[in-house]
Scaffold this active site. Structure first.
Site, short mmCIF file in Angstrom:
data_model
loop_
_atom_site.label_atom_id
_atom_site.label_comp_id
_atom_site.label_asym_id
_atom_site.label_seq_id
_atom_site.Cartn_x
_atom_site.Cartn_y
_atom_site.Cartn_z
N ARG A 166 -5.00 27.66 27.41
CA ARG A 166 -5.00 26.97 28.70
C ARG A 166 -3.64 27.19 29.34
O ARG A 166 -2.62 26.86 28.74
CB ARG A 166 -5.23 25.46 28.54
CG ARG A 166 -6.55 25.06 27.90
CD ARG A 166 -6.72 23.55 27.91
NE ARG A 166 -7.70 23.09 26.97
CZ ARG A 166 -9.01 23.02 27.21
NH1 ARG A 166 -9.48 23.42 28.37
NH2 ARG A 166 -9.85 22.57 26.30
N HIS A 226 -7.56 29.65 19.17
CA HIS A 226 -6.84 28.42 19.51
C HIS A 226 -5.39 28.46 19.06
O HIS A 226 -4.60 27.59 19.42
CB HIS A 226 -7.58 27.23 18.87
CG HIS A 226 -7.15 25.90 19.40
ND1 HIS A 226 -6.44 24.99 18.64
CD2 HIS A 226 -7.34 25.32 20.61
CE1 HIS A 226 -6.21 23.90 19.36
NE2 HIS A 226 -6.74 24.07 20.56
#
Length: 699
Positions: free
Chosen positions: A383, A443
């Site tokens: 992100r 991740h």
């Protein structure tokens, strides 16, 4: 009495249900909105966060439970709940939470009014204010509105998830009042401000606001000439937002995700929120259309309090109603050098956000982008912010001829569209963009810079606990490690090779990597502490995480506790482990800290018979992190940096202002003791004074 009996039944299990534990977390967020010691505009923000948290919970977790019920799934999970039983319990707790949230909303708005910030009904405006609002409606709002009738010739229009609508019940002029009424909906425009500031009254310094939906309701007759509005009430639908991807069959993952995002608009209804007092006919129409009979919330107040966040941020002045701003310090170790690489050849550097500036990470990437000796930059992006300087730096590096590889996770929930845009921009600049591995989310947060130096190639690595996002780095507590340690560099290269190419599983020298060996490595370290305890040696585990829900991990911790290991868990959100149970977990303490910043850093400490091991991690101890994501734990070798991380853990464990302790019942209670008040986040602002001179490693 029923609630108490239910709690006793739940406590008979060795595990706390994940979703019920999440609801307890959101209650802790709500408690911050209720805390009179929290500055008033910060209480407003916490009320907003409660709403946005609940939106995601409903659209993902509750949506999944409803899918299981629809499929006829009746098997109990490891905490003892069937999907139907869990849904019933979630509904009960969520309904109670929302009622409490709006009770807090009314209290907060009363306090805001005392400070001169008022939400005023249209009827209570004076003549000049009404004229201004009427003009605003006719000039700005009316041209944007689209009334949508629902009848035999006009089917029910698409209702967007989590948008606010008005349900309008109408009667045609001259019709018999006993006839069936007409029905229409009007979307409250999301591209206009929800809070409209009203011109101030004479000699008044107060700020008055009217809600957009209230202004539309006041002028609803302008949309339906020839009809008389009988009732106007707001409603809001939440749809299933979980993506279902066929990664194996997708020729182009980017295109597949774009298709799925379009399908998300039509996700099955999960929750319906309606304004208190909604007309029975309107409610019946909505229920029939959305085929929803459960998970209906009657809201005594404005729908969707997430608008509160923008209001709190946009109000000018009122500094006395906010937290004092934190001036993030530039890391001392890097402040006196213009060459980050030269400094990192000499020592490792630890960053603690938001107390230390994310600018150091940006500078690291930018220097790498324009350094003629840098050959390659490899980075994971999960992100990133809306206007990330990192994207520009990576694009510039590729355009200058450097090998730039970026692993962009397109499946980062609710950031998919932004990440698709970044991926295309990076590809156009000449970067190698990789979308990760089929069936796995990437991740891990890691950057590798390969540099040609006089004595050969050298690798520089940044490993973080949080995303490469300069915006959230001001709001979340996260840690980052800069190092040129040879073993970490070798593992970093191997990790990128596995993600981007075909490589056999690596024999990791420093990292633990999910989904291949991270879980086993963690089990090995937990069992080692248990063995030390059985041998009469000191044994201690401290883990600071966002969530703990993997059953095997919980069982390993139970076994270690029974062996005599002292275990301190600092778990912000979900925790399925039940602490303090005699013969099972009496040596385990679990605390949660909810405060000004979102606790997001992940730190692991193993005492290891007086030879401590300390790790930074991207992974929570959830099944998805350990088995369905590319995650890593990275050791911190520098003894002085280890001491800093241990101090951070000790601060959290010593918090007696914002910390809550998990009881064996599954409930949390504030920590109360006779010690001097210690608020870990505020104490952490003094971090510069903890940092000792780091240990230099060999160049």
């Amino acid at each position: 009495m029923k609630e108490m009996a239910q709690r006793e039944r739940e406590a008979s299990s060795n595990y706390i249900n994940r979703d019920l534990s999440w609801i307890e977390f959101n209650w802790r967020v709500l408690e911050e909105a209720q805390d009179v010691d929290t500055p008033l505009l910060e209480r407003v923000k916490f009320l907003s966060i409660v709403s946005s948290n609940l939106d995601e919970f409903m659209s993902v977790r509750v949506a999944g439970i409803k899918d299981q019920i629809k499929a006829g799934y009746i098997k109990k999970d490891f905490t003892g709940y069937t999907p139907a039983g869990l849904f019933k319990r979630i509904m009960k707790r969520s309904t109670k939470m929302v009622a409490e949230q709006y009770k807090s909303y009314r209290d907060v708005t009363r306090q805001l009014a005392k400070e001169g910030i008022l939400f005023t009904d249209y009827e209570d405006l004076n003549m000049n204010q009404r004229k201004a609002m009427d003009s605003y409606y006719h000039e700005i709002v009316f041209p944007v509105l689209t009334p949508m009738a629902v009848d035999q010739s006009r089917p029910f229009p698409l209702v967007h998830t989590q948008a606010v609508y008005l349900a309008v019940v109408l009667m045609k002029e001259g019709d018999d009042p006993e006839d069936e009424p007409y029905f229409a909906i009007v979307q409250v425009p999301s591209n206009l401000s929800r809070c409209i500031e009203v011109p101030a009254r004479s000699n008044s310094k107060k700020h008055e606001f009217v809600l957009l939906e209230d202004l539309i309701e006041q002028h609803i007759h302008t949309l339906f000439s020839g009809y008389t509005p009988i009732s106007v009430h707001g409603f809001r639908l939440t749809r299933n937002a979980d993506l279902t991807l066929n990664e194996e069959g997708a020729e182009d993952l980017l295109e597949e995700i774009e298709k799925e995002l379009r399908r998300r608009r039509w996700g099955s209804p999960v929750r319906l929120e309606v304004q208190k007092g909604i007309h029975p006919y309107a409610l019946n129409v909505l229920q029939e259309e959305f085929e929803i009979t459960e998970n209906i919330f009657e809201i005594d107040g404005p729908l969707d309090l997430t608008y509160f966040m923008k209001l709190a941020g946009s109000l000018k002045g009122y500094e006395q109603l906010r937290y004092k701003p934190v001036e993030a310090a530039y890391p001392l170790e890097l402040a006196d050098t213009e060459d980050i690489f030269m400094k990192l050849k000499q020592q490792d550097v630890l960053l603690y956000h938001p107390y230390e500036s994310f600018d150091a990470v940006t500078d690291f990437i930018c220097q790498a982008a324009f350094d003629s000796q840098v050959l390659a930059i490899k980075m994971t992006l999960y992100r990133v912010s809306g206007n990330s300087p990192l994207i520009q730096a990576l694009a510039s590096a590729a355009e200058s001829g450097k090998q730039v590889t970026v692993v962009v996770e397109l499946k980062a929930r609710f950031d998919e569209e932004r990440n698709i845009a970044w991926a295309r921009q990076l590809e156009q600049a000449g970067c190698h963009v990789v979308y990760g591995l089929v069936g796995l989310k990437t991740h891990a947060k890691i950057t590798l810079v390969v540099r040609q130096e006089q004595d050969g190639l050298r690798r520089y690595v940044h490993v973080g606990t949080g995303n490469y996002n300069d915006s959230t780095a001001k709001l979340y507590t996260d840690l980052g490690l800069f190092t040129s340690h040879m073993i970490i560099g070798e593992d970093a290269s191997a990790l990128f090779n596995e993600v981007t190419g075909y490589s056999a599983p690596h024999n990791w020298k420093a990292f633990g990597v999910a989904p291949t060996d991270l879980k086993d490595k963690l089990f090995e370290k937990i069992r080692r502490e248990a063995q030390h305890a059985l041998e009469g040696k000191p044994a201690h585990i401290i883990a600071k995480l966002n969530s703990l829900s993997n059953q095997q991990m919980v069982e390993e911790l139970y076994e270690a506790s029974k062996a005599g290991v002292k275990i301190d868990l600092i778990i912000r959100g979900v925790c399925c482990l039940r602490p303090g149970v005699l013969g099972l977990s009496e040596n385990i303490q679990v605390i949660s800290i909810v405060d000004r910043f979102l606790e997001h850093s992940r730190i692991l400490y193993f005492q290891n018979d007086q030879e401590p091991e300390v790790y930074l991690s991207s992974a929570d101890w959830m099944t998805r992190n350990l088995t369905r994501r590319i995650e890593l734990i990275c050791p911190v070798f520098d003894k002085h940096l280890q001491e800093t991380l241990i101090r951070i853990l000790e601060l959290s464990l010593g918090d007696n202002v914002k910390a809550r302790q998990l009881q064996s019942s599954g409930l949390y209670s504030r920590i109360v003791n006779e010690k001097k008040p210690l608020r870990s986040q505020f104490e952490a602002m003094k971090i510069k004074s903890w940092k000792k001179k780091p240990q230099h490693h060999e160049v």
